[in-house]
Design a protein around this motif. Structure first.
Motif, PDB file in Angstrom:
ATOM      1  N   ALA A  98     -77.663 -49.179  -1.601  1.00  0.00           N
ATOM      2  CA  ALA A  98     -77.192 -49.667  -2.899  1.00  0.00           C
ATOM      3  C   ALA A  98     -78.180 -49.307  -3.988  1.00  0.00           C
ATOM      4  O   ALA A  98     -79.231 -48.697  -3.744  1.00  0.00           O
ATOM      5  N   VAL A  99     -77.842 -49.716  -5.190  1.00  0.00           N
ATOM      6  CA  VAL A  99     -78.727 -49.540  -6.337  1.00  0.00           C
ATOM      7  C   VAL A  99     -80.115 -50.084  -6.039  1.00  0.00           C
ATOM      8  O   VAL A  99     -81.120 -49.583  -6.547  1.00  0.00           O
ATOM      9  N   HIS A 100     -80.201 -51.112  -5.184  1.00  0.00           N
ATOM     10  CA  HIS A 100     -81.502 -51.689  -4.815  1.00  0.00           C
ATOM     11  C   HIS A 100     -82.489 -50.621  -4.338  1.00  0.00           C
ATOM     12  O   HIS A 100     -83.694 -50.739  -4.547  1.00  0.00           O
ATOM     13  N   HIS A 101     -81.971 -49.593  -3.677  1.00  0.00           N
ATOM     14  CA  HIS A 101     -82.856 -48.588  -3.088  1.00  0.00           C
ATOM     15  C   HIS A 101     -83.435 -47.632  -4.127  1.00  0.00           C
ATOM     16  O   HIS A 101     -84.368 -46.892  -3.831  1.00  0.00           O
ATOM     17  N   THR A 102     -82.896 -47.646  -5.329  1.00  0.00           N
ATOM     18  CA  THR A 102     -83.517 -46.874  -6.409  1.00  0.00           C
ATOM     19  C   THR A 102     -84.484 -47.738  -7.210  1.00  0.00           C
ATOM     20  O   THR A 102     -85.266 -47.220  -8.009  1.00  0.00           O
ATOM     21  N   LEU A 124     -71.297 -41.464  -3.440  1.00  0.00           N
ATOM     22  CA  LEU A 124     -71.195 -42.778  -4.065  1.00  0.00           C
ATOM     23  C   LEU A 124     -69.950 -43.444  -3.497  1.00  0.00           C
ATOM     24  O   LEU A 124     -68.875 -42.845  -3.464  1.00  0.00           O
ATOM     25  N   VAL A 125     -70.099 -44.668  -3.023  1.00  0.00           N
ATOM     26  CA  VAL A 125     -68.994 -45.361  -2.374  1.00  0.00           C
ATOM     27  C   VAL A 125     -68.224 -46.246  -3.352  1.00  0.00           C
ATOM     28  O   VAL A 125     -67.002 -46.321  -3.301  1.00  0.00           O
ATOM     29  N   SER A 126     -68.944 -46.914  -4.241  1.00  0.00           N
ATOM     30  CA  SER A 126     -68.267 -47.777  -5.210  1.00  0.00           C
ATOM     31  C   SER A 126     -69.190 -48.052  -6.384  1.00  0.00           C
ATOM     32  O   SER A 126     -70.419 -47.945  -6.268  1.00  0.00           O
ATOM     33  N   LEU A 127     -68.586 -48.435  -7.486  1.00  0.00           N
ATOM     34  CA  LEU A 127     -69.336 -48.743  -8.705  1.00  0.00           C
ATOM     35  C   LEU A 127     -68.704 -49.978  -9.334  1.00  0.00           C
ATOM     36  O   LEU A 127     -67.537 -49.952  -9.736  1.00  0.00           O
ATOM     37  N   PHE A 305     -74.377 -36.677  -6.433  1.00  0.00           N
ATOM     38  CA  PHE A 305     -74.798 -38.045  -6.134  1.00  0.00           C
ATOM     39  C   PHE A 305     -76.326 -38.124  -6.078  1.00  0.00           C
ATOM     40  O   PHE A 305     -76.925 -39.074  -6.568  1.00  0.00           O
ATOM     41  N   GLY A 306     -76.969 -37.094  -5.522  1.00  0.00           N
ATOM     42  CA  GLY A 306     -78.425 -37.061  -5.462  1.00  0.00           C
ATOM     43  C   GLY A 306     -79.065 -37.084  -6.837  1.00  0.00           C
ATOM     44  O   GLY A 306     -80.074 -37.769  -7.062  1.00  0.00           O
ATOM     45  N   LYS A 307     -78.494 -36.363  -7.791  1.00  0.00           N
ATOM     46  CA  LYS A 307     -79.016 -36.360  -9.169  1.00  0.00           C
ATOM     47  C   LYS A 307     -78.839 -37.730  -9.821  1.00  0.00           C
ATOM     48  O   LYS A 307     -79.709 -38.196 -10.568  1.00  0.00           O
ATOM     49  N   PHE A 308     -77.726 -38.364  -9.519  1.00  0.00           N
ATOM     50  CA  PHE A 308     -77.479 -39.717 -10.027  1.00  0.00           C
ATOM     51  C   PHE A 308     -78.541 -40.679  -9.486  1.00  0.00           C
ATOM     52  O   PHE A 308     -79.089 -41.498 -10.226  1.00  0.00           O
ATOM     53  N   VAL A 309     -78.850 -40.572  -8.203  1.00  0.00           N
ATOM     54  CA  VAL A 309     -79.864 -41.423  -7.578  1.00  0.00           C
ATOM     55  C   VAL A 309     -81.222 -41.227  -8.259  1.00  0.00           C
ATOM     56  O   VAL A 309     -81.920 -42.188  -8.585  1.00  0.00           O
ATOM     57  N   SER A 310     -81.590 -39.975  -8.508  1.00  0.00           N
ATOM     58  CA  SER A 310     -82.876 -39.684  -9.165  1.00  0.00           C
ATOM     59  C   SER A 310     -82.926 -40.291 -10.566  1.00  0.00           C
ATOM     60  O   SER A 310     -83.963 -40.833 -10.982  1.00  0.00           O
ATOM     61  N   GLU A 312     -81.345 -42.950 -11.565  1.00  0.00           N
ATOM     62  CA  GLU A 312     -81.438 -44.400 -11.413  1.00  0.00           C
ATOM     63  C   GLU A 312     -82.870 -44.836 -11.056  1.00  0.00           C
ATOM     64  O   GLU A 312     -83.341 -45.878 -11.517  1.00  0.00           O
ATOM     65  N   ILE A 313     -83.555 -44.042 -10.253  1.00  0.00           N
ATOM     66  CA  ILE A 313     -84.952 -44.340  -9.910  1.00  0.00           C
ATOM     67  C   ILE A 313     -85.796 -44.382 -11.178  1.00  0.00           C
ATOM     68  O   ILE A 313     -86.613 -45.296 -11.387  1.00  0.00           O
ATOM     69  N   LYS A 314     -85.579 -43.406 -12.041  1.00  0.00           N
ATOM     70  CA  LYS A 314     -86.317 -43.355 -13.309  1.00  0.00           C
ATOM     71  C   LYS A 314     -85.973 -44.549 -14.191  1.00  0.00           C
ATOM     72  O   LYS A 314     -86.856 -45.192 -14.767  1.00  0.00           O
ATOM     73  N   ARG A 315     -84.687 -44.850 -14.290  1.00  0.00           N
ATOM     74  CA  ARG A 315     -84.251 -45.952 -15.152  1.00  0.00           C
ATOM     75  C   ARG A 315     -84.861 -47.286 -14.712  1.00  0.00           C
ATOM     76  O   ARG A 315     -85.387 -48.039 -15.525  1.00  0.00           O
ATOM     77  N   TRP A 316     -84.789 -47.587 -13.414  1.00  0.00           N
ATOM     78  CA  TRP A 316     -85.260 -48.882 -12.938  1.00  0.00           C
ATOM     79  C   TRP A 316     -86.776 -48.996 -12.948  1.00  0.00           C
ATOM     80  O   TRP A 316     -87.317 -50.100 -13.067  1.00  0.00           O
ATOM     81  N   ALA A 317     -87.460 -47.875 -12.843  1.00  0.00           N
ATOM     82  CA  ALA A 317     -88.930 -47.899 -12.973  1.00  0.00           C
ATOM     83  C   ALA A 317     -89.302 -48.361 -14.381  1.00  0.00           C
ATOM     84  O   ALA A 317     -90.263 -49.136 -14.566  1.00  0.00           O
ATOM     85  N   GLU A 318     -88.534 -47.907 -15.370  1.00  0.00           N
ATOM     86  CA  GLU A 318     -88.794 -48.320 -16.756  1.00  0.00           C
ATOM     87  C   GLU A 318     -88.490 -49.803 -16.958  1.00  0.00           C
ATOM     88  O   GLU A 318     -89.235 -50.519 -17.652  1.00  0.00           O
TER      89      GLU A 318
END
Length: 328
Positions: A98-102, A124-127, A305-310, A312-318
């Motif tokens: 899930a988003v938790h992993h980013t 991506l399974v669901s949003l 999907f991989g680019k989306f994950v990357s 999200e990692i940046k967004r949540w770090a901020e």
């Protein structure tokens, strides 16, 4: 002419090397030949389960082999993710994360896996939007404006449950506090399921939850939804306003769920899984199931999907940096 004889061990190695591509091809062509395990890195009953179980049922129906959910909760979903990263990359084990992993890379400095390098993005399974939900008996308000008034008149009195430190529930709560300049105490649990049960029973006051896990309890009145934190109202829940409509325009948080495979899983198997997932997402069964819990049907697979994950990692770090969120 004198012909050299290979040592027996070298001859066996050469034979195995020649046979390997054929064996792999046979394995790919026959996939799945046995049950497939989907690791859900949270306890049963949470938002991930709400999507994992209908999805595995549909894949089982399509492919004629069992797709099984295995719940492996703990440490904000990172324990199950680590298990998936170390699994044999043969196409028979996947992670439904899930988003938790980013968020985890910003919150756990010593993760023993890397979501971008140790796992392969499948789809991506669901949003679904996050939803702010309260226990009706403990938080006597009907809308987000009334909630903010109540919190500001009672600083530190309310507490919010999360699925654990470093999860989207946790960061969503800290972001809300940052943007609204309010104070609410964080209480981490070992998964969204246990947190939600304590909210329903009145042990905690509120949650910033994924709509997928709260949907049924909103419908039966056990908890009250104040607003969804998305850009538009959620499918199946037209009466719940967005946070922007309710007076907090800058607050948007989505909960999403995705599928990964261990690094080294044959590309042909991943491609076949993507094709089956696309078929499943377009089935009437999953379309109805997703809509009933406020989710949109996804269309993001593989590298996209991989680019989306990357991102999200940046967004949540901020968000972690700006809010000062810590592992409680």
């Amino acid at each position: 002419m004198i012909r050299k004889k290979w040592p027996y061990s070298m001859a066996c190695a050469a034979a195995l090397a020649l046979a390997a591509p054929f064996a792999i091809a046979q394995g790919v062509a026959g996939w799945p030949a046995r049950p497939v395990t989907i690791i859900v890195p949270f306890p049963a009953g949470g938002g991930t389960d709400a999507f994992a179980r209908p999805l595995t049922a549909q894949l089982t129906k399509q492919l004629g082999k069992q797709f099984l959910v295995e719940n492996k909760g703990g440490a904000g979903g990172t324990l199950g993710a680590a298990l998936a990263a170390r699994a044999t990359p043969d196409g028979y084990t996947y992670l439904l994360g899930a988003v938790h992993h980013t968020i985890a890379p910003a919150m756990y400095p010593k993760l023993d896996y890397n979501i971008e390098t140790d796992l392969v993005p499948v789809a991506l399974v669901s949003l679904v939007p996050q939803v702010i939900v309260v226990h009706p008996g403990k938080v006597p308000v009907d809308d987000l404006k009334g909630f903010l008034d109540f919190v500001r008149k009672n600083p530190g009195k309310l507490n919010y449950a999360s699925a654990g430190n470093g999860t989207s529930h946790h960061l969503a709560g800290e972001l809300f506090k940052l943007q609204t300049k309010t104070f609410i105490t964080h209480i981490p649990y070992r998964g969204a399921g246990p947190a939600l049960q304590d909210l329903i029973s009145g042990q905690v006051d509120l949650m910033f939850d994924g709509l997928g896990s709260s949907a049924a309890h909103i419908k039966n009145g056990r908890i009250r939804a104040l607003a969804v934190a998305g850009p538009k109202r959620a499918p199946g829940f037209p009466n719940i306003p967005t946070t922007a409509e309710a007076g907090v325009p800058g607050y948007q948080v989505s909960t999403w769920y995705g599928l990964w495979a261990p690094k080294g899983t044959p590309k042909e198997i991943i491609d076949k899984m993507i094709a089956e997932l696309t078929k499943a997402f377009n089935s009437p069964e999953l379309k109805e199931a997703w809509t009933s819990i406020g989710s949109e049907t996804p269309a993001l697979t593989g590298d996209a999907f991989g680019k989306f994950v990357s991102s999200e990692i940046k967004r949540w770090a901020e968000v972690a940096r700006d809010s000062g969120a810590k592992l409680d």
